[in-house]
Write a protein that holds these residues in place. Structure first.
Motif, PDB file in Angstrom:
ATOM      1  N   LEU A 142      11.491   4.334   2.911  1.00  0.00           N
ATOM      2  CA  LEU A 142      10.392   4.978   3.626  1.00  0.00           C
ATOM      3  C   LEU A 142       9.155   4.086   3.662  1.00  0.00           C
ATOM      4  O   LEU A 142       8.504   3.952   4.716  1.00  0.00           O
ATOM      5  CB  LEU A 142      10.062   6.319   2.965  1.00  0.00           C
ATOM      6  CG  LEU A 142       8.986   7.169   3.646  1.00  0.00           C
ATOM      7  CD1 LEU A 142       9.385   7.487   5.075  1.00  0.00           C
ATOM      8  CD2 LEU A 142       8.762   8.454   2.861  1.00  0.00           C
ATOM      9  N   ALA A 143       8.818   3.468   2.535  1.00  0.00           N
ATOM     10  CA  ALA A 143       7.646   2.598   2.488  1.00  0.00           C
ATOM     11  C   ALA A 143       7.815   1.396   3.416  1.00  0.00           C
ATOM     12  O   ALA A 143       6.895   1.036   4.166  1.00  0.00           O
ATOM     13  CB  ALA A 143       7.404   2.121   1.054  1.00  0.00           C
ATOM     14  N   GLY A 144       8.983   0.772   3.380  1.00  0.00           N
ATOM     15  CA  GLY A 144       9.232  -0.364   4.258  1.00  0.00           C
ATOM     16  C   GLY A 144       9.237   0.029   5.726  1.00  0.00           C
ATOM     17  O   GLY A 144       8.721  -0.705   6.575  1.00  0.00           O
ATOM     18  N   GLY A 145       9.804   1.195   6.033  1.00  0.00           N
ATOM     19  CA  GLY A 145       9.833   1.662   7.421  1.00  0.00           C
ATOM     20  C   GLY A 145       8.447   1.935   7.966  1.00  0.00           C
ATOM     21  O   GLY A 145       8.124   1.571   9.096  1.00  0.00           O
ATOM     22  N   LEU A 146       7.616   2.569   7.175  1.00  0.00           N
ATOM     23  CA  LEU A 146       6.237   2.836   7.599  1.00  0.00           C
ATOM     24  C   LEU A 146       5.457   1.542   7.793  1.00  0.00           C
ATOM     25  O   LEU A 146       4.646   1.420   8.721  1.00  0.00           O
ATOM     26  CB  LEU A 146       5.539   3.724   6.562  1.00  0.00           C
ATOM     27  CG  LEU A 146       6.029   5.168   6.481  1.00  0.00           C
ATOM     28  CD1 LEU A 146       5.391   5.883   5.299  1.00  0.00           C
ATOM     29  CD2 LEU A 146       5.741   5.917   7.782  1.00  0.00           C
ATOM     30  N   MET A 178       0.829  -1.198   0.000  1.00  0.00           N
ATOM     31  CA  MET A 178       0.000   0.000   0.000  1.00  0.00           C
ATOM     32  C   MET A 178       0.869   1.255   0.000  1.00  0.00           C
ATOM     33  O   MET A 178       0.624   2.194  -0.787  1.00  0.00           O
ATOM     34  CB  MET A 178      -0.915   0.001   1.229  1.00  0.00           C
ATOM     35  CG  MET A 178      -1.829   1.206   1.327  1.00  0.00           C
ATOM     36  SD  MET A 178      -2.786   1.205   2.855  1.00  0.00           S
ATOM     37  CE  MET A 178      -1.480   1.501   4.066  1.00  0.00           C
ATOM     38  N   TYR A 179       1.910   1.281   0.862  1.00  0.00           N
ATOM     39  CA  TYR A 179       2.788   2.447   0.927  1.00  0.00           C
ATOM     40  C   TYR A 179       3.601   2.608  -0.359  1.00  0.00           C
ATOM     41  O   TYR A 179       3.841   3.731  -0.813  1.00  0.00           O
ATOM     42  CB  TYR A 179       3.720   2.344   2.131  1.00  0.00           C
ATOM     43  CG  TYR A 179       3.032   2.548   3.461  1.00  0.00           C
ATOM     44  CD1 TYR A 179       2.283   3.688   3.714  1.00  0.00           C
ATOM     45  CD2 TYR A 179       3.137   1.600   4.476  1.00  0.00           C
ATOM     46  CE1 TYR A 179       1.648   3.881   4.929  1.00  0.00           C
ATOM     47  CE2 TYR A 179       2.503   1.769   5.691  1.00  0.00           C
ATOM     48  CZ  TYR A 179       1.766   2.917   5.916  1.00  0.00           C
ATOM     49  OH  TYR A 179       1.135   3.100   7.123  1.00  0.00           O
ATOM     50  N   ARG A 180       4.027   1.490  -0.942  1.00  0.00           N
ATOM     51  CA  ARG A 180       4.773   1.572  -2.196  1.00  0.00           C
ATOM     52  C   ARG A 180       3.897   2.155  -3.314  1.00  0.00           C
ATOM     53  O   ARG A 180       4.357   2.962  -4.129  1.00  0.00           O
ATOM     54  CB  ARG A 180       5.283   0.186  -2.597  1.00  0.00           C
ATOM     55  CG  ARG A 180       6.527  -0.259  -1.852  1.00  0.00           C
ATOM     56  CD  ARG A 180       6.822  -1.723  -2.122  1.00  0.00           C
ATOM     57  NE  ARG A 180       7.114  -1.949  -3.523  1.00  0.00           N
ATOM     58  CZ  ARG A 180       8.342  -1.916  -4.057  1.00  0.00           C
ATOM     59  NH1 ARG A 180       9.385  -1.650  -3.287  1.00  0.00           N
ATOM     60  NH2 ARG A 180       8.521  -2.164  -5.340  1.00  0.00           N
ATOM     61  N   LYS A 181       2.640   1.731  -3.346  1.00  0.00           N
ATOM     62  CA  LYS A 181       1.727   2.257  -4.358  1.00  0.00           C
ATOM     63  C   LYS A 181       1.519   3.756  -4.159  1.00  0.00           C
ATOM     64  O   LYS A 181       1.460   4.539  -5.127  1.00  0.00           O
ATOM     65  CB  LYS A 181       0.402   1.516  -4.271  1.00  0.00           C
ATOM     66  CG  LYS A 181      -0.560   1.816  -5.419  1.00  0.00           C
ATOM     67  CD  LYS A 181      -1.785   0.917  -5.337  1.00  0.00           C
ATOM     68  CE  LYS A 181      -1.396  -0.535  -5.556  1.00  0.00           C
ATOM     69  NZ  LYS A 181      -2.584  -1.432  -5.579  1.00  0.00           N
ATOM     70  N   SER A 234       5.562  10.251  -6.275  1.00  0.00           N
ATOM     71  CA  SER A 234       6.775  10.536  -7.043  1.00  0.00           C
ATOM     72  C   SER A 234       6.565  10.487  -8.551  1.00  0.00           C
ATOM     73  O   SER A 234       7.516  10.662  -9.317  1.00  0.00           O
ATOM     74  CB  SER A 234       7.874   9.535  -6.656  1.00  0.00           C
ATOM     75  OG  SER A 234       7.472   8.204  -6.979  1.00  0.00           O
ATOM     76  N   ASN A 235       5.317  10.210  -8.956  1.00  0.00           N
ATOM     77  CA  ASN A 235       5.006  10.085 -10.384  1.00  0.00           C
ATOM     78  C   ASN A 235       5.864   9.026 -11.082  1.00  0.00           C
ATOM     79  O   ASN A 235       6.248   9.178 -12.245  1.00  0.00           O
ATOM     80  CB  ASN A 235       5.180  11.445 -11.092  1.00  0.00           C
ATOM     81  CG  ASN A 235       4.173  12.476 -10.623  1.00  0.00           C
ATOM     82  OD1 ASN A 235       3.009  12.154 -10.390  1.00  0.00           O
ATOM     83  ND2 ASN A 235       4.618  13.717 -10.475  1.00  0.00           N
ATOM     84  N   THR A 236       6.163   7.967 -10.335  1.00  0.00           N
ATOM     85  CA  THR A 236       6.928   6.855 -10.901  1.00  0.00           C
ATOM     86  C   THR A 236       5.955   5.814 -11.443  1.00  0.00           C
ATOM     87  O   THR A 236       5.058   5.379 -10.714  1.00  0.00           O
ATOM     88  CB  THR A 236       7.816   6.198  -9.828  1.00  0.00           C
ATOM     89  OG1 THR A 236       8.660   7.193  -9.241  1.00  0.00           O
ATOM     90  CG2 THR A 236       8.679   5.095 -10.430  1.00  0.00           C
ATOM     91  N   PRO A 237       6.094   5.394 -12.690  1.00  0.00           N
ATOM     92  CA  PRO A 237       5.197   4.366 -13.236  1.00  0.00           C
ATOM     93  C   PRO A 237       5.228   3.089 -12.401  1.00  0.00           C
ATOM     94  O   PRO A 237       6.256   2.733 -11.817  1.00  0.00           O
ATOM     95  CB  PRO A 237       5.761   4.125 -14.644  1.00  0.00           C
ATOM     96  CG  PRO A 237       6.491   5.388 -14.977  1.00  0.00           C
ATOM     97  CD  PRO A 237       7.051   5.887 -13.686  1.00  0.00           C
TER      98      PRO A 237
END
Length: 267
Positions: free
Chosen positions: A120-124, A96-99, A105-108
């Motif tokens: 950051l996503a893994g830490g959260l 969910m955080y990665r999405k 970040s506008n990353t595809p």
């Protein structure tokens, strides 16, 4: 409309699958390594009934002598009860955080996130799982972090540990050590998932990402884990008694020293 609902159903099914697979895998891994975890926790807390540092072999013999063979798995029930939801929450919330990071970040979606966003996503995700399941972790720490002595155990099972701790120390005691634990979850899971993301970018055909990420995260954040275990045992049964005895011994030594000085002065 039909495509949107189908896509949402597919995402929900995929998240459920990852939660179940992550939880089952975590339970199997924790059960297999439970004796090693017991050695580690007794070494961290020093609650093994002996003075000074003990080797793994010495701890193994002490556990067998005081608690029997199944003492190697003391606290594993609390660990299993905790690890299933914890691992499931980590895996699902990390997705969910990665999405979310992809959108910010506008990353595809088909491209790798930058390393700092993976961190950051893994830490959260780790902080979310830790805060949700912490009372079970404290129960496991109090069961596994003390060696049974004189034929009695201070805490018996998960429910007993939680009830006794709440009754004797208050509800807030169930969250002793939660601050370094939650703060430690950020770098641990962040380093773990960040390492995985980095290795996926560098070595796209290798399949040892999770193992290397876990090793790296564990080594870096180990001191924080020791602090957490020591805080979990503060004020607990057995530890409190030991502290009282040491304080009484210290006071007796002070009185003896003062008496000796008084005799010398009178002479």
């Amino acid at each position: 409309m039909g495509e949107g609902s189908s896509s949402a159903a597919h995402e929900a099914a995929d998240m459920t699958r990852r939660m179940i697979c992550g939880g089952v895998a975590g339970m199997m891994a924790k059960t297999a390594t439970s004796p090693l975890e017991r050695f580690k926790m007794l070494s961290q807390t020093g609650e093994h009934g002996s003075q000074g540092k003990q080797s793994m072999i010495s701890l193994y013999r002490a556990i067998l002598a005081n608690e029997g063979f199944f003492g190697l798995w003391a606290g594993n029930g609390a660990n299993l009860l905790r690890v299933f939801p914890a691992k499931a929450i980590v895996f699902s919330s990390n997705d969910m955080y990665r999405k979310f990071m992809h959108g910010v970040s506008n990353t595809p979606q088909d491209q790798q996130l930058p390393g700092y966003l993976n961190f950051l996503a893994g830490g959260l995700a780790g902080m979310t799982a830790t805060a949700t399941t912490y009372p079970l972790d404290l129960a496991r720490g109090r069961i596994s972090g003390k060696l049974k002595v004189d034929g009695s155990r201070h805490y018996n099972g998960i429910i007993n540990t939680i009830l006794v701790t709440s009754r004797e120390e208050g509800i807030s005691a169930l969250y002793k050590g939660v601050r370094p634990t939650v703060l430690g979850a950020m770098p641990y899971e962040g380093i773990k998932f960040g390492t995985v993301g980095l290795m996926e970018a560098i070595f796209p055909y290798k399949k040892t990402y999770d193992e290397n990420g876990g090793i790296m995260a564990g080594l870096i954040t180990y001191p924080n884990d020791t602090v957490r275990r020591m805080l979990q045992l503060q004020g607990s049964r057995g530890t409190e008694e030991k502290d009282d005895n040491s304080q009484a011994g210290s006071k007796n030594k002070q009185h003896e020293t003062q008496a000796q000085l008084g005799v010398r002065i009178s002479r």
